[in-house]
Structure formats: structure tokens, C-alpha cells
Design a protein around this motif. Structure first.
Motif: not given
Length: 506
Positions: A211-213, A236-242
Motif C-alpha cells: 500500500f503506497f500513497g 503487508s507493506i504500508f508506506q507514505d500513506n496518510t
């Protein structure tokens, strides 16, 4: 079971029972009507229509619509199979691409879906729907929209969501436990978009995704249900999300074995998973190949979401229950601790100059993994040979040479000789005429975690056809190489032609 065909140049007055007698439209084949167990191959091209699903399949007899991107079952050429809501590729006209109400046991595979005013898939009270290997972009409200109290067992796997103004996957008004699965997907929709949203729909299981952006990567509001099963998120991977996880109250989202980095907010009303971390993904990025006068001439392709050699998530203990295959449909390693988090398994392959069979360089798989090399061939007897060397502490099924061609059974050769020496793996086969390529897969199945367990490959040759890769001598970086044509396809003189993206796929 009946096999049916749809493609550009067809006619809805045809029988649809062969490629020569193909239907022209998706609705044309649906209205035949299709029956439980049917497989419909959709040829490459653009389909400017809204498919209304009229028929249910059955347990063990799903109705499958397959976008034939390789062309193996349709035109023999292949290409993108696109369903669009636009008539001019500039503005969206139709509300949805595919709609179904109370229809069950349907599978949709291999489509690009774009430019609708509302939904990609509009599914109401449907059970056992599988959406896989699809790409979604520019869909106004939701790429996949599930609603109704009868929605059960929806599966979304190996899909890519890119530039989405609304929601990627939305569940609205359902049951306490819908038993839904989302795995090996990449979400890169844009800063105003939500990736997965569940409103009064319990039992959404999200695994091995990226999950990105996003505005909200995973959000849940389950207060309208009596005893909802939590939405779970793992590996899972979460990067640069609000916001990575946003629940209305504690317990609606249960997360563990996830990496969260540089999100504005990691969690709202969500407990921290005991095995989650804040590691950066460090994804692989395209490299520009500097040609004459140091002007970039070639971009080496990378899959969106592929991890780099520096990523701390490339081999990490997970929850022990990943999906069977990753975004690229290749198996995850069987040993926990060797698998990657996210949608794409990292393959630790690189140039080797110490352990070689001949010449100055070989290729090494440092641990369990599958390296795919796609090469052109023709419909003649072809011998494929490679030298393999496994170290003394290697464990598990011995290294393998696997030759794959769409529509054909895999041809597998397994090393049966001693460790700590180079052994020859060889196979002779006649590829099908179409498509005009095979995938050569070099496999380490290592399960050992201690000692010396690398696998080395050298002297890969493909003789009797147009390609001879020779040794692994021609390297661009320590992780990319190319081969050369020994003869031009279809005959003619020898040519030297680097085929970057075709050789190193993984």
C-alpha cells in the motif's frame, strides 16, 4: 464444460465455439447463454461495453472469463485485454465495466479495466467471485464494489490498482463474517484515495500486499453488525500513506507482521501488531542504462512493488500463512523466514565470479528462489542445458531447471547428482508454435537456514532454436545480464541483440 471465444473481428451471430467462430462482445457470449463450467477466452483488444453477468456457475463448476494476454488460445499474438467505460479514451461514458446481482461462482482473470464513471466491478449479493491478475486505473468511485447482505467469499488476488480517484476495493453492508480474501495486490491509487474500505462487512483478510500513497490504506467501520469478525491484515507493506489503519473502534482491524514507514499516521483505533515493524520497503527502481556518450538509452524494467536487495523486508518471518503465489504467480518459498513481505517475493540472484563452471562469471541464487528467463524459440526440437552447483548444506528438493510455455505442461528436470560440484541439467522438447517463447526457470528450493546453501548456475544454452545464451558473462550490473541471439528468428545471419527485459524477469 464448453470452451467459448470472444475477440475483435468476431460476430455475435457466430457460435463462439472456436476462434474462427468467435463472438464479438462479452455480452454476446454471456447471452449464449454460458452455463456452469464454461471457460470463455477473451482475445486481446479493447471492449467498449458494460458486461452484465446473467448466469451463475456452481461449486466446482465456475464460469471463467479469461483475458488471453499471451494469445495462446485466441489470436496467437497476445496483448492487453481491456474493458473500458470510454468510447474515445478521453472521457468516461459507461457507469461500470462488469455488473452482477445475485450471481455466484464466477472468475475473471487477466483484464485491464479503466475509465468508468462509477465502478469497475459492481457486485451485489454475490458469492464466490474471484478477480485475479487484473489491473485497474481511472475508475471514479470504486474499482471493485461489493454490497448486499448476501455477499460471501469474494477473492481478489494478484491485482494492481493505480491512479484511482475513489476507492480500490469497497465492501458495503454485509454480514458478520464474509470470509473475503485480498492477497498479493499492489495499491498505488493516489493521495486522495482509499485502498480497502469495509463498512459493516466483517471477515476481510488481507495478506502480502503493498500500500503506497493512499489517503486511508485499510479502513473499517463495523458498528452496524452484531458480532463482526475483525478485518485482518498480515505480511503487508504500508508506506507514505496518510493513514495506514483506520478503525472506528478498537478490534475492528487486527494487524500483525506488517511494515509501516513514513505514514502520516500508522494507526487509528488499531492495536500495534506484536510482530509489526517500521522498516522502509526500499523497493527496486528502474536503472537507466547509459549508452553512447553516457546518454540513457535503455530503461531496465521493474515490477511495481518489487523489493530491492537492500530491503529489510525481503526475507523476514511472517505469520506462517501467506498466499500460495505472489503477484507474478510464482510460489513463495516454503520456509518461513525466507519469504518476503508484500506482494512480490524477492529473488536474491546476482553475478558470481568465484564458483564458475567455465569462463569468468556464473549466476548465484543465494537462497530459495526462482529466476525466470524468457527467450524466443521456434517449433522445432530444442535442447536446453544448464550447469548447476549446490553447496554442501543445501536442504530440500534439489535445484531444478523448469521450462514453461503458456498452454503447455511444465517440463521439470531436477539435479540428482552430488553436491559441491557442477552437474548438468538438460531437457529436450519441441515448443508449441505459439507463443514463440518459453520461460526458463532456474530454481533453488533450499530450506536450510545455516551453513553454506547457495545454488550456482552456469553455461545455460538453448540449442536447436534461435537462441544461445552461452555463459553468464554479459552483465550490466551485478544483478542484470543479457544474452545474445545466435541467429535471427526465422533464419538469417547471426546477430548480437541484448534482450534486457526478456532475460531478467525476476
Amino acid at each position: 464444460m464448453t470452451t467459448r471465444y470472444v475477440g475483435i473481428g468476431g460476430n455475435d451471430g457466430n457460435t463462439g465455439l472456436s476462434w474462427a467462430q468467435r463472438k464479438l462482445t462479452l455480452n454476446g457470449v454471456e447471452d449464449t447463454p454460458v452455463v456452469a463450467g464454461d471457460v470463455c477466452y477473451i482475445g486481446p483488444g479493447v471492449y467498449r461495453e458494460l458486461l452484465t453477468v446473467d448466469v451463475s456457475g456452481g461449486a466446482g463448476n465456475v464460469i471463467a472469463y479469461i483475458g488471453d494476454v499471451t494469445g495462446e488460445n485466441t489470436d496467437g499474438v497476445g496483448g492487453v485485454v481491456r474493458i473500458t467505460g470510454s468510447d474515445n479514451d478521453q472521457t468516461a461514458t459507461r457507469a461500470d465495466a462488469i455488473t452482477a446481482n445475485g450471481r455466484d461462482y464466477r472468475t475473471f482473470r487477466g483484464f485491464r479495466i479503466d475509465l468508468t464513471t462509477t465502478y469497475g466491478f459492481d457486485l451485489t449479493d454475490c458469492e464466490d467471485i474471484v478477480i485475479e491478475d487484473c489491473v485497474f486505473t481511472h475508475i471514479a468511485t470504486a474499482a471493485i464494489f461489493h454490497t448486499g447482505t448476501g455477499q460471501l467469499r469474494q477473492t481478489v488476488q494478484r491485482c494492481l490498482f493505480f491512479l484511482m480517484p475513489g476507492v480500490c476495493i469497497s465492501f458495503i453492508t454485509g454480514v458478520n463474517d464474509g470470509d473475503h480474501v485480498i492477497d498479493a495486490c499492489v495499491f498505488w491509487p493516489g493521495p486522495s484515495s482509499r485502498a480497502v474500505n469495509s463498512t459493516n462487512q466483517g471477515g476481510v483478510d488481507i495478506r502480502n500486499s503493498f500500500f503506497f500513497g493512499c489517503s486511508r490504506a485499510v479502513s473499517a467501520t463495523l458498528g452496524g453488525l452484531g458480532a463482526p469478525v475483525a478485518c485482518t491484515v498480515r505480511n503487508s507493506i504500508f508506506q507514505d500513506n496518510t493513514t495506514a489503519f483506520r478503525a472506528t473502534i478498537l478490534g475492528e482491524i487486527v494487524e500483525d507482521f506488517n511494515a509501516l514507514f513514513e505514514n502520516v499516521a500508522n494507526r487509528t483505533n488499531t492495536n500495534v501488531g506484536a510482530n509489526s515493524n517500521i522498516f522502509p520497503a526500499l523497493v527496486e527502481l528502474p536503472k537507466l542504462y547509459a549508452g553512447a556518450n553516457q546518454i540513457s538509452g535503455v530503461v531496465l524494467p521493474r515490477e511495481i512493488g518489487q523489493l530491492s536487495e537492500w530491503s529489510p523486508l525481503r526475507s523476514l518471518t511472517d505469520d506462517g500463512a501467506p498466499p500460495t503465489v505472489d503477484l507474478l504467480a510464482l510460489p513463495f518459498p516454503v520456509t518461513n523466514g525466507k519469504r518476503s513481505w508484500g506482494a512480490i517475493q524477492f529473488v536474491d540472484s546476482e553475478r558470481e565470479t568465484g564458483t564458475v563452471n567455465a569462463g569468468s562469471a556464473a549466476l548465484v541464487l543465494n537462497d530459495a528462489g526462482r529466476l525466470q528467463i524468457r527467450v524466443p524459440v521456434s517449433n522445432v526440437s530444442t535442447t536446453i542445458t544448464v550447469q548447476v552447483h549446490r553447496e554442501t548444506n543445501y536442504a530440500g528438493t534439489n535445484p531444478q531447471l523448469i521450462v514453461k510455455q503458456p498452454g503447455q505442461a511444465d517440463d521439470t528436470t531436477t539435479d540428482a547428482a552430488a553436491a559441491a560440484q557442477f552437474n548438468e541439467l538438460t531437457t529436450t522438447l519441441t515448443p508449441a508454435a505459439l507463443p514463440g517463447w518459453v520461460v526458463v526457470e532456474l530454481v533453488s528450493n533450499n530450506t536450510a537456514a545455516a551453513g553454506s546453501y547457495k545454488t550456482f548456475f552456469d553455461d545455460l544454452t538453448i540449442a536447436g532454436s534461435e537462441v544461445d545464451l552461452g555463459e553468464f558473462e554479459n552483465w550490466i550490473t551485478d544483478r542484470e545480464f543479457w544474452g545474445e541471439y545466435a541467429g535471427a528468428p526465422g533464419g538469417g545471419g547471426a546477430v548480437a541483440a541484448p534482450i534486457f527485459g526478456q532475460l531478467i524477469v525476476r
